[in-house]
Design a protein around this motif. Structure first.
Motif, PDB file in Angstrom:
ATOM      1  N   UNK A 125       0.834  -1.201   0.000  1.00 19.39           N
ATOM      2  CA  UNK A 125       0.000   0.000   0.000  1.00 19.39           C
ATOM      3  C   UNK A 125       0.869   1.252   0.000  1.00 19.39           C
ATOM      4  N   UNK A 126       1.956   1.216   0.740  1.00 19.32           N
ATOM      5  CA  UNK A 126       2.888   2.342   0.762  1.00 19.32           C
ATOM      6  C   UNK A 126       3.448   2.608  -0.642  1.00 19.32           C
ATOM      7  N   UNK A 127       3.851   1.553  -1.319  1.00 13.74           N
ATOM      8  CA  UNK A 127       4.372   1.702  -2.685  1.00 13.74           C
ATOM      9  C   UNK A 127       3.310   2.245  -3.625  1.00 13.74           C
ATOM     10  N   UNK A 128       2.082   1.764  -3.463  1.00 10.88           N
ATOM     11  CA  UNK A 128       0.988   2.224  -4.321  1.00 10.88           C
ATOM     12  C   UNK A 128       0.723   3.704  -4.131  1.00 10.88           C
ATOM     13  N   UNK A 129       0.763   4.168  -2.887  1.00  9.85           N
ATOM     14  CA  UNK A 129       0.534   5.589  -2.621  1.00  9.85           C
ATOM     15  C   UNK A 129       1.595   6.446  -3.299  1.00  9.85           C
ATOM     16  N   UNK A 130       2.840   6.019  -3.177  1.00  9.01           N
ATOM     17  CA  UNK A 130       3.936   6.774  -3.796  1.00  9.01           C
ATOM     18  C   UNK A 130       3.829   6.766  -5.312  1.00  9.01           C
ATOM     19  N   UNK A 131       3.642   5.585  -5.892  1.00  2.50           N
ATOM     20  CA  UNK A 131       3.595   5.465  -7.347  1.00  2.50           C
ATOM     21  C   UNK A 131       2.393   6.199  -7.933  1.00  2.50           C
ATOM     22  N   UNK A 132       1.228   5.981  -7.350  1.00  3.66           N
ATOM     23  CA  UNK A 132       0.018   6.626  -7.867  1.00  3.66           C
ATOM     24  C   UNK A 132       0.125   8.140  -7.741  1.00  3.66           C
ATOM     25  N   UNK A 133       0.614   8.611  -6.594  1.00  2.60           N
ATOM     26  CA  UNK A 133       0.735  10.055  -6.383  1.00  2.60           C
ATOM     27  C   UNK A 133       1.731  10.705  -7.320  1.00  2.60           C
ATOM     28  N   UNK A 134       2.886  10.074  -7.494  1.00  5.60           N
ATOM     29  CA  UNK A 134       3.897  10.642  -8.385  1.00  5.60           C
ATOM     30  C   UNK A 134       3.449  10.578  -9.849  1.00  5.60           C
ATOM     31  N   UNK A 135       2.824   9.494 -10.229  1.00  5.68           N
ATOM     32  CA  UNK A 135       2.293   9.398 -11.593  1.00  5.68           C
ATOM     33  C   UNK A 135       1.196  10.428 -11.826  1.00  5.68           C
ATOM     34  N   UNK A 169      -3.315   5.330 -11.570  1.00  8.03           N
ATOM     35  CA  UNK A 169      -3.527   4.084 -10.838  1.00  8.03           C
ATOM     36  C   UNK A 169      -3.138   2.890 -11.699  1.00  8.03           C
ATOM     37  N   UNK A 170      -3.546   2.897 -12.962  1.00  9.11           N
ATOM     38  CA  UNK A 170      -3.180   1.789 -13.860  1.00  9.11           C
ATOM     39  C   UNK A 170      -1.670   1.633 -13.937  1.00  9.11           C
ATOM     40  N   UNK A 171      -0.960   2.740 -14.114  1.00  9.82           N
ATOM     41  CA  UNK A 171       0.492   2.679 -14.222  1.00  9.82           C
ATOM     42  C   UNK A 171       1.128   2.158 -12.941  1.00  9.82           C
ATOM     43  N   UNK A 172       0.557   2.526 -11.798  1.00 12.74           N
ATOM     44  CA  UNK A 172       1.129   2.098 -10.523  1.00 12.74           C
ATOM     45  C   UNK A 172       0.935   0.608 -10.278  1.00 12.74           C
ATOM     46  N   UNK A 173      -0.036  -0.008 -10.955  1.00 18.14           N
ATOM     47  CA  UNK A 173      -0.333  -1.424 -10.747  1.00 18.14           C
ATOM     48  C   UNK A 173       0.357  -2.351 -11.738  1.00 18.14           C
ATOM     49  N   UNK A 174       0.922  -1.798 -12.812  1.00 21.34           N
ATOM     50  CA  UNK A 174       1.461  -2.641 -13.876  1.00 21.34           C
ATOM     51  C   UNK A 174       2.554  -3.588 -13.397  1.00 21.34           C
ATOM     52  N   UNK A 175       3.508  -3.072 -12.626  1.00 18.37           N
ATOM     53  CA  UNK A 175       4.622  -3.913 -12.181  1.00 18.37           C
ATOM     54  C   UNK A 175       4.118  -5.069 -11.317  1.00 18.37           C
ATOM     55  N   UNK A 176       3.172  -4.784 -10.436  1.00 17.73           N
ATOM     56  CA  UNK A 176       2.630  -5.837  -9.573  1.00 17.73           C
ATOM     57  C   UNK A 176       1.854  -6.872 -10.389  1.00 17.73           C
ATOM     58  N   UNK A 177       1.085  -6.414 -11.362  1.00 14.76           N
ATOM     59  CA  UNK A 177       0.326  -7.343 -12.194  1.00 14.76           C
ATOM     60  C   UNK A 177       1.258  -8.219 -13.029  1.00 14.76           C
ATOM     61  N   UNK A 178       2.337  -7.639 -13.532  1.00 19.24           N
ATOM     62  CA  UNK A 178       3.315  -8.428 -14.291  1.00 19.24           C
ATOM     63  C   UNK A 178       3.959  -9.488 -13.405  1.00 19.24           C
ATOM     64  N   UNK A 179       4.283  -9.120 -12.174  1.00 21.12           N
ATOM     65  CA  UNK A 179       4.878 -10.087 -11.252  1.00 21.12           C
ATOM     66  C   UNK A 179       3.895 -11.199 -10.933  1.00 21.12           C
ATOM     67  N   UNK A 180       2.619 -10.845 -10.767  1.00 22.40           N
ATOM     68  CA  UNK A 180       1.602 -11.856 -10.481  1.00 22.40           C
ATOM     69  C   UNK A 180       1.472 -12.828 -11.645  1.00 22.40           C
ATOM     70  N   UNK A 217      -2.827  -6.921  -4.538  1.00 22.02           N
ATOM     71  CA  UNK A 217      -3.571  -6.277  -5.622  1.00 22.02           C
ATOM     72  C   UNK A 217      -4.720  -5.435  -5.080  1.00 22.02           C
ATOM     73  N   UNK A 218      -5.438  -5.980  -4.102  1.00 24.31           N
ATOM     74  CA  UNK A 218      -6.568  -5.249  -3.526  1.00 24.31           C
ATOM     75  C   UNK A 218      -6.097  -4.004  -2.780  1.00 24.31           C
ATOM     76  N   UNK A 219      -5.066  -4.158  -1.958  1.00 23.46           N
ATOM     77  CA  UNK A 219      -4.586  -3.017  -1.165  1.00 23.46           C
ATOM     78  C   UNK A 219      -4.041  -1.912  -2.062  1.00 23.46           C
ATOM     79  N   UNK A 220      -3.307  -2.287  -3.106  1.00 22.97           N
ATOM     80  CA  UNK A 220      -2.729  -1.291  -4.002  1.00 22.97           C
ATOM     81  C   UNK A 220      -3.807  -0.575  -4.804  1.00 22.97           C
ATOM     82  N   UNK A 221      -4.825  -1.315  -5.230  1.00 27.25           N
ATOM     83  CA  UNK A 221      -5.896  -0.696  -6.011  1.00 27.25           C
ATOM     84  C   UNK A 221      -6.698   0.285  -5.165  1.00 27.25           C
ATOM     85  N   UNK A 222      -7.092  -0.150  -3.970  1.00 21.61           N
ATOM     86  CA  UNK A 222      -7.845   0.730  -3.071  1.00 21.61           C
ATOM     87  C   UNK A 222      -7.021   1.968  -2.732  1.00 21.61           C
ATOM     88  N   UNK A 223      -5.763   1.754  -2.400  1.00 21.82           N
ATOM     89  CA  UNK A 223      -4.890   2.866  -2.036  1.00 21.82           C
ATOM     90  C   UNK A 223      -4.710   3.837  -3.194  1.00 21.82           C
TER      91      UNK A 223
END
Length: 245
Positions: A125-135, A169-180, A217-223
């Motif tokens: 969630x911390x990573x998602x906040x940073x990535x989404x905010x910076x993007x 948000x989409x951009x912030x989730x790409x790396x996690x989705x690729x890893x999944x 995935x859920x925590x990053x999306x919500x965040x």
């Protein structure tokens, strides 16, 4: 002794590559690793007490959440109410994911599992906040004319920033989705390996890893959604200078 020397070689190589390529990392890899060594040493001591006195787990979780929120808020401090958005996003993302995991009984509600899963989920969630905010900030700067056009037509700030927030948000989730997608074929995530080392069977380790991946995935999306929606309420055109506001 050899272990410490090996770590220094790895971090020195990281600093060297960053310096030679002009990335501008400076000594951040070294200071980050030094901080990790200190924090893990302290956590190792704390976990002994937590596992023996389960009631202290609440305080430890609060510490993890506060640290993650503080770290993410520092990354978003230049945005309108960025710190508040980061704290809200991290807290909401982690709370929703952890509550869902344990209510659905995907993992037994035991202290060791709670601490392990919470650490991973809160960190994500911390990573998602940073990535989404910076993007989001980057998108606002690149699409500033579009935001101003929406506002000139009478749109609310939330609507003017909506598309940019969704893209962030989409951009912030790409790396996690690729890893999944590549889990098991390209990567063996830490939760899976850790469970194996802890004595679990490959099937049990795989189940635990799948729960973790779904929770991340859920925590990053919500965040990410919450952070960008809160930032999108800005009465200013984000990225504009103080004189232009």
């Amino acid at each position: 002794m050899w272990f410490g020397a090996g770590l220094l070689v790895l971090v020195a190589a990281t600093c060297l590559v960053g310096w030679r390529s002009g990335v501008g990392l400076g000594w951040s890899p070294l200071t980050s690793l030094a901080r990790a060594v200190l924090q893990l040493s302290v956590v190792a001591v704390l976990l002994r007490g937590i596992l023996s006195v389960p009631g202290t787990v609440v305080a430890f979780l609060a510490l993890m959440l506060a640290t993650a929120s503080w770290t993410a808020s520092g990354r978003l401090r230049e945005l309108w109410h960025g710190r508040r958005a980061a704290v809200a996003g991290v807290a909401a993302g982690a709370a929703v994911a952890l509550t869902s995991i344990f209510l659905l009984r995907l993992v037994d509600l035991e202290v060791r599992y709670l601490v392990a899963v919470a650490g991973i989920i809160i960190g994500s969630a911390m990573s998602a906040a940073t990535l989404a905010g910076r993007n989001f900030l980057r998108g606002c700067r690149h699409r500033r004319d579009e935001i101003e056009a929406w506002l000139s037509l009478g749109a609310t700030p939330a609507r003017a920033h909506l598309d940019i927030g969704q893209e962030a948000v989409r951009e912030s989730l790409l790396a996690n989705l690729d890893q999944t997608r590549s889990t098991g074929l390209v990567t063996l995530p830490g939760a899976f390996v850790g469970a194996l080392f802890g004595g679990a069977s490959p099937a049990e380790a795989a189940r635990f890893q799948l729960v973790v991946l779904a929770g991340i995935a859920l925590s990053m999306t919500v965040c990410g959604v919450l952070v960008t929606r809160l930032l999108g309420r800005s009465p200013y055109v984000l990225g504009a200078t103080a004189d232009e506001r």
